[in-house]
Each structure stands twice: as structure tokens, then as C-alpha cells.
Design a protein around this motif. Structure first.
Motif, short mmCIF file in Angstrom:
data_model
loop_
_atom_site.label_atom_id
_atom_site.label_comp_id
_atom_site.label_asym_id
_atom_site.label_seq_id
_atom_site.Cartn_x
_atom_site.Cartn_y
_atom_site.Cartn_z
N GLN A 32 -4.47 -3.81 2.09
CA GLN A 32 -5.92 -4.00 2.03
C GLN A 32 -6.49 -3.91 3.43
N ALA A 33 -7.31 -2.92 3.63
CA ALA A 33 -8.00 -2.77 4.91
C ALA A 33 -9.23 -3.66 4.90
N ALA A 34 -9.70 -4.00 6.09
CA ALA A 34 -10.85 -4.88 6.22
C ALA A 34 -12.05 -4.29 5.50
N GLY A 35 -12.64 -5.07 4.62
CA GLY A 35 -13.83 -4.64 3.91
C GLY A 35 -13.59 -3.67 2.77
N LYS A 36 -12.32 -3.42 2.43
CA LYS A 36 -12.00 -2.47 1.37
C LYS A 36 -11.17 -3.14 0.29
N GLY A 37 -11.01 -2.44 -0.80
CA GLY A 37 -10.24 -2.97 -1.92
C GLY A 37 -8.75 -2.79 -1.74
N LEU A 38 -8.00 -3.33 -2.69
CA LEU A 38 -6.56 -3.25 -2.64
C LEU A 38 -6.10 -1.83 -2.97
N GLU A 39 -5.14 -1.35 -2.21
CA GLU A 39 -4.57 -0.03 -2.45
C GLU A 39 -3.08 -0.16 -2.64
N TRP A 40 -2.57 0.41 -3.73
CA TRP A 40 -1.13 0.37 -3.97
C TRP A 40 -0.43 1.42 -3.12
N VAL A 41 0.65 1.00 -2.48
CA VAL A 41 1.35 1.86 -1.53
C VAL A 41 2.63 2.44 -2.14
N SER A 89 4.74 8.56 10.98
CA SER A 89 3.53 9.38 11.15
C SER A 89 2.28 8.57 10.85
N LEU A 90 2.22 7.39 11.41
CA LEU A 90 1.12 6.48 11.13
C LEU A 90 -0.22 7.04 11.58
N LYS A 91 -1.24 6.70 10.80
CA LYS A 91 -2.61 7.13 11.08
C LYS A 91 -3.49 5.90 11.24
N PRO A 92 -4.61 6.03 11.95
CA PRO A 92 -5.52 4.87 12.06
C PRO A 92 -5.94 4.32 10.70
N GLU A 93 -6.05 5.18 9.71
CA GLU A 93 -6.45 4.71 8.38
C GLU A 93 -5.36 3.94 7.66
N ASP A 94 -4.17 3.85 8.23
CA ASP A 94 -3.11 3.00 7.68
C ASP A 94 -3.28 1.54 8.12
N THR A 95 -4.23 1.29 9.01
CA THR A 95 -4.49 -0.07 9.46
C THR A 95 -4.92 -0.94 8.28
N ALA A 96 -4.17 -2.02 8.04
CA ALA A 96 -4.43 -2.87 6.88
C ALA A 96 -3.50 -4.07 6.92
N LEU A 97 -3.78 -5.01 6.04
CA LEU A 97 -2.85 -6.11 5.76
C LEU A 97 -1.95 -5.65 4.62
N TYR A 98 -0.65 -5.67 4.85
CA TYR A 98 0.31 -5.16 3.88
C TYR A 98 0.99 -6.33 3.16
N PHE A 99 1.06 -6.22 1.84
CA PHE A 99 1.65 -7.26 1.01
C PHE A 99 2.84 -6.72 0.23
N CYS A 100 3.89 -7.51 0.13
CA CYS A 100 4.90 -7.20 -0.87
C CYS A 100 4.59 -8.01 -2.12
N ALA A 101 5.02 -7.48 -3.26
CA ALA A 101 4.67 -8.09 -4.54
C ALA A 101 5.84 -8.04 -5.50
N LYS A 102 5.99 -9.10 -6.26
CA LYS A 102 7.04 -9.18 -7.27
C LYS A 102 6.44 -8.79 -8.62
N GLU A 103 7.08 -7.83 -9.27
CA GLU A 103 6.68 -7.44 -10.61
C GLU A 103 7.47 -8.25 -11.64
#
Length: 123
Positions: A39-48, A85-99
């Protein structure tokens, strides 16, 4: 109780690499699908990415396909995300999740979240 603890975030330059880890405990890790989201600042959750318990099935979000690699070490109860090959748009808080099941779903259903690891890509 279930615990998911991310580590490895930080600052990287564009084109650089970082590796995130998620230490899991409190459940049978090898039988459980896991996912990464951001989740980037001010944006919604994105699945990686998502990965089956036995690593048989893996999927990636379109924005990271070909650059990120998800993997797991079941004996060590650890989920990883190699980010290249990181890009500035990869800036975000990254979460791991248990299914809830052994097979990952897309989009995943999440039972538990980690606390998140900040990734910042900037020159």
C-alpha cells in the motif's frame, strides 16, 4: 497465536534490489498459502504475489511481474520477496498475509496480516 513479522525493508535506488522476509509462527506454515500486498501512501491495497503452501502455484501482480520473485522456505517458516529492478512507484508499505487454505487464491482471502515493512525507492 499466529504471528507474521516482516523484515528487510529500507531504502533502495531505482534499479536496485531489496529482499523482504516474513517470519511465520503459530500455524502449520507448509500447509498454508501466503501472499504479499503493498500500500502506497494515499492509495489502495495492491496485491503483489501469492504462493501455494508447496510452492506449486505462484502468481504475480502485473506491475511486478518479471521483477519480483516470491519464495518460501517451509522448514524455516519463512516467506520471502526478492525485489529487483526497483522503481520509484514500488515505494510502499509491504505486508505478508496468511491465506486460509493451502492453495493461493487471486485475489487472496486473508486471515492474518503482518505489521508491514516500508520500502522506499528513491535516488
Amino acid at each position: 497465536q499466529v504471528q507474521l513479522v516482516e523484515s528487510g525493508g529500507g531504502l533502495a535506488q531505482p534499479g536496485g534490489s531489496l529482499r523482504l522476509s516474513c517470519a511465520a509462527s503459530g500455524f502449520t506454515f507448509s500447509n498454508t498459502a501466503m501472499s504479499w500486498a503493498r500500500q502506497a501512501a494515499g492509495k489502495g491495497l495492491e496485491w503483489v504475489a501469492g504462493i501455494d503452501g508447496n510452492s506449486r502455484n505462484i502468481w504475480y501482480g502485473d506491475s511486478v511481474k518479471g521483477r519480483f520473485t516470491v519464495s518460501r522456505d517451509n522448514p524455516k517458516n519463512t516467506l520471502s520477496l526478492q525485489m529487483d529492478s526497483l522503481k520509484p512507484e514500488d515505494t510502499a508499505l509491504y505486508f505478508c498475509a496468511k491465506e486460509p487454505f493451502s492453495s493461493t487464491m487471486r485475489p487472496p482471502t486473508v486471515e492474518y496480516w503482518g505489521q508491514g515493512a516500508q520500502v522506499t525507492v528513491s535516488s
